[in-house]
Design an enzyme around this catalytic site. Sequence first.
Site, PDB file in Angstrom:
ATOM      1  N   SER A 109     -21.905   5.201  22.422  1.00 10.02           N
ATOM      2  CA  SER A 109     -21.926   6.531  21.800  1.00 10.02           C
ATOM      3  C   SER A 109     -21.106   7.615  22.588  1.00 10.02           C
ATOM      4  CB  SER A 109     -23.201   6.976  21.394  1.00 10.02           C
ATOM      5  OG  SER A 109     -24.074   7.070  22.706  1.00 10.02           O
ATOM      6  N   HIS A 119     -23.044   5.035  15.289  1.00 11.32           N
ATOM      7  CA  HIS A 119     -21.695   5.594  14.999  1.00 11.32           C
ATOM      8  C   HIS A 119     -20.638   4.560  14.321  1.00 11.32           C
ATOM      9  CE1 HIS A 119     -22.611   8.543  17.928  1.00 11.32           C
ATOM     10  NE2 HIS A 119     -23.440   7.768  18.609  1.00 11.32           N
ATOM     11  N   LYS A 176     -25.169  10.849  11.153  1.00  9.00           N
ATOM     12  CA  LYS A 176     -23.651  10.811  11.485  1.00  9.00           C
ATOM     13  C   LYS A 176     -22.685  10.837  10.326  1.00  9.00           C
ATOM     14  CE  LYS A 176     -25.588  10.444  16.026  1.00  9.00           C
ATOM     15  NZ  LYS A 176     -26.261   9.284  16.842  1.00  9.00           N
TER      16      LYS A 176
HETATM   17  C1  LIG Z   1     -27.318   9.720  17.716  1.00  8.79           C
HETATM   18  C2  LIG Z   1     -28.166   8.213  18.053  1.00  8.79           C
HETATM   19  C3  LIG Z   1     -29.242   7.759  17.978  1.00  8.79           C
HETATM   20  C4  LIG Z   1     -30.338   9.041  17.227  1.00  8.79           C
HETATM   21  O1  LIG Z   1     -30.090   9.148  16.038  1.00  8.79           O
HETATM   22  P1  LIG Z   1     -31.007  10.521  15.671  1.00  8.79           P
HETATM   23  O2  LIG Z   1     -31.088  10.316  14.105  1.00  8.79           O
HETATM   24  O3  LIG Z   1     -29.918  11.563  15.692  1.00  8.79           O
HETATM   25  O4  LIG Z   1     -32.309  10.701  16.144  1.00  8.79           O
HETATM   26  C5  LIG Z   1     -29.570   6.647  18.217  1.00  8.79           C
HETATM   27  N1  LIG Z   1     -28.906   5.846  18.751  1.00  8.79           N
HETATM   28  C6  LIG Z   1     -27.565   5.838  18.885  1.00  8.79           C
HETATM   29  C7  LIG Z   1     -26.941   5.169  19.528  1.00  8.79           C
HETATM   30  C8  LIG Z   1     -26.914   7.386  18.682  1.00  8.79           C
HETATM   31  O5  LIG Z   1     -25.874   7.623  18.650  1.00  8.79           O
END
Ligand SMILES: *Cc1c(COP(=O)(O)O)cnc(C)c1O
Length: 394
Positions: A189, A217, A249
């Site tokens: 990330s 992502h 995302k």
């Molecule tokens: C953003 C993210 C999460 C968390 O997801 P949310 O729905 O925002 O709680 C979990 N794992 C990774 C790799 C992320 O980038």
Amino acid sequence: MADTLNSTATDWQQQLQQQLSDRRDANLYRRRITVDGPQGRLLHVEGKQYLSFCNNDYLGLANHPKIKAAAAQAIETDGFGGGASHLVCGHNHWHHLAEQKLAQLTGRDRVLLFSTGYMANLGAINALVGRGDFIFQDKLNHASLIDGALLSQAKFQRYRHNDLPHLERLLEKTPDTGRKLIVSDGVFSMDGDLPRLPELAKLAQQHNAILMVDDAHGFGTIGATGGGIAEQCNLNQQQLPVLVGTLGKAFGCFGAFVAGSETVIETLIQQARSYIYTTSMPPSTAAAIAQSVDLVMEQSWRRDKLQQLIARFRSGAQQLGLQLMDSNTPIQPILLGDEATAIAASEKLKAAGLWVTAIRPPTVPKGTSRLRITFSADHSEADIDRLLSALEKI
Ligand SMILES: *Cc1c(COP(=O)(O)O)cnc(C)c1O
């Protein structure tokens, strides 16, 4: 007596004050900004408009008219609140439809919706392993995966980033007395690079370990139909049995999911505490997700456009001599090193009308503070050029 209580209260509050001011001195203090209006290529902050390069709305869907309409219509027919947990009476037909569409996208038997990615990771890890078991994670995995492992009471070890020989040595030293779970981000990330997934799957198979990938992502942004790294590497449910994705995302919505076999999903329904002991997400959110999955699968032009923007940025940045990372994803960090340098760069960009957040420890390792630049299918080539010329000046 009152005096004693007071002085104790003051002591711990003074300690907190001290911690806060230490954090400030170390350039690690974080502040929220309050934005007005939707996410997109433009960000409105305190009456000013900025060109934004830091959200995770990679496909430009967070403000899509069809997704907004799907949510609005579901509010009319199904109200707003989820009302109860899924296992009591909060499992609405929109949740069910979103799960079915996500099963189609992932090519898995079944999918389970969670309210956030953080909760999906906590729930999945803890439903699958516990005391007496073993967890292996990449050093750069997301905080929610680390926290899930810490909560589990399994023996938890971390291997150096993408260093599979290191992981192999750890696996070889592990007795066959418990379950083994290998966990990796699908797209890292903060760096934007990928794990060596086919080799990870092979290692997992050789050592009779469960492989879990959190592709928060990658879903939407890579794979021909947006199926993420599992689709790109063509790994089926047997090779990659636990697949996590998030919906806040690239999908432009909110929430998360775990995809897997009937057995894995039933196990999560019975045992994942972050699924069981929480209210279902609003049905309108699930309706928005169902609509978004259709758009993600159908509109491959959004992925193509992203790739064009990424290529334009990388070649321009290389000409400027900027230090890029090994990434072909919409996460294109520029490594700056210490915290103060990263903050100063972010401030200069802000003064030029560009919003790029500085990312500092503990989100990234010490000495690797960076500008985490992200792109969206909403950006234009002219936006990329404007970013490049601003980067040239700082
Ligand atoms: C953003 C993210 C999460 C968390 O997801 P949310 O729905 O925002 O709680 C979990 N794992 C990774 C790799 C992320 O980038």
